[in-house]
Design a protein around this motif. Sequence first.
Motif, PDB file in Angstrom:
ATOM      1  N   SER A  41      45.718   4.915  -1.144  1.00 36.80           N
ATOM      2  CA  SER A  41      46.608   4.979  -2.304  1.00 36.80           C
ATOM      3  C   SER A  41      46.988   3.574  -2.711  1.00 36.80           C
ATOM      4  O   SER A  41      46.855   2.640  -1.923  1.00 36.80           O
ATOM      5  CB  SER A  41      47.873   5.773  -1.957  1.00 36.80           C
ATOM      6  N   ASP A  71      43.276   7.782  -4.097  1.00 37.43           N
ATOM      7  CA  ASP A  71      43.720   9.172  -3.990  1.00 37.43           C
ATOM      8  C   ASP A  71      42.618  10.218  -4.158  1.00 37.43           C
ATOM      9  O   ASP A  71      42.918  11.404  -4.255  1.00 37.43           O
ATOM     10  CB  ASP A  71      44.909   9.448  -4.932  1.00 37.43           C
ATOM     11  N   TYR A  87      40.097  12.431  -7.817  1.00 33.05           N
ATOM     12  CA  TYR A  87      41.382  12.261  -8.507  1.00 33.05           C
ATOM     13  C   TYR A  87      41.159  11.526  -9.833  1.00 33.05           C
ATOM     14  O   TYR A  87      40.749  10.369  -9.856  1.00 33.05           O
ATOM     15  CB  TYR A  87      42.333  11.469  -7.605  1.00 33.05           C
ATOM     16  N   PRO A 116      47.578  13.998  -7.160  1.00 35.91           N
ATOM     17  CA  PRO A 116      47.035  13.257  -6.005  1.00 35.91           C
ATOM     18  C   PRO A 116      47.172  14.001  -4.677  1.00 35.91           C
ATOM     19  O   PRO A 116      46.498  13.650  -3.712  1.00 35.91           O
ATOM     20  CB  PRO A 116      47.857  11.962  -5.992  1.00 35.91           C
TER      21      PRO A 116
END
Length: 441
Positions: A41, A71, A87, A116
């Motif tokens: 992330s 993500d 994502y 996410p």
Amino acid sequence: MTIEQQTTTDHYAEHVAYCQDSWESALAAEGFEAAVIHAGSQIISFLDDYHYPFRPNPHFVHWLPLTHHHDSVLFVQAGQKPKLVYYQPDDYWYLPPADPEAWWADHFEVITVQDPLAWQNIHMSVRTAYIGDAPCLAGVEGEVRNPERLVNRIHLARSAKTEYEIACIAASARTAAAAHLAAEAAFRQGCSEYEIHMRYLQACGLVDHQLPYGNIVALNDHGAVLHYQDHDLAAPRSSRSFLIDAGATHQGYCSDITRTYACADGEFTDMIAAMDEMQLGLCDDMRAGRDYRDLHIQAHHRIASILENFGIINTSAESAVQQGLSSVFFPHGLGHFLGIQTHDVAGLFADADGTPIPRPEGHPFLRLTRVLEAGNVLTVEPGLYFIPSLLEKWRRDSDTGAINWDKVESLAPFGGIRIEDDVLVTDGAPVNLSRRAFAEI
Ligand code: GLY
Ligand code: MN
Ligand code: MN
């Protein structure tokens, strides 16, 4: 798709099959049935709302050429097509990732999501390992998060490169080689470190955060700082020498190349030529079955011979290595594995337990201690520097007379020399990917 990309996609199907095989056997050996590999992330700077440049989980990049896809999450399970939770947010602040491209996406079951955390809704009823450092994994029970033995097994598998990976590293070396030539030209025009750096970026078509590591662009005595990180805006009054250690990336794979130049003929130029010849000899020794520790020690002997031949030391090469004097001039390792990470994984251990393969005594910075195998890609980067702090330490603590201080004083303004190539170990002669890249330009 560009022609360059085509050459690196030809073997992608085999590569995915290799990943699937490696993961299936590693999971089975460690009592898991599946893995969830989180791309990572974005990390936000403290008390602010800006992100650090994103660095993906290398285990994710091993499977997929997706380098800015935070993500996204990959599910791997024995006997099943890997599942990619892709994502792709509906975002108007930042550009979302483009739609999946068939050349890689066809090998996965792709589920596009805008949340996410949507991957958490995929029910996993089997014992699953979670791989990554995303904050959303923090709640995962410790023993199934990045299990050490499983990760060690995968790291060992990653040290044999597939055709796809070799093609990616070779493409990355070609990009870097072209940019190195632009940088050399800028040096010869008297440009500043900053200008040289910008010419490098322009020639390779990358921006800073896409580089595998911060470019080392060192004029004159800055070459003695091993990982010199500044880019001086002003050109020095006279540019005597130039050390550039800079790579590129291609689909997440790195190159790592160093060249050293001098602007005029003289002793330093002759030393560069001697180091270059010596480095080529070392590259030719990168063969399956050779112990990299021996090759590192051999490099010390060869560098010590250069020190002796140029009258920089007043002792034999043999005794310089024995006394540790060669380490004053060559204080880093001969090289390291290269791949998704510049200092790639599995250089220092032998098995799933992570049993260390010790470094030779007195060589604490060596990053590779393995016996070489076909498919390894590594760097060969001998150096010879005039580093004031190490020289002073020797003068204080050791045999002062072993060094020709007048000679050191005359050469110190040139900083140092490093010559670094990216080499593929094969069943026969090694392939020097960076020399080949320069030759092809
Ligand atoms: N550029 C970092 C290294 O050569 O290891
Ligand atoms: Mn390197
Ligand atoms: Mn380097």
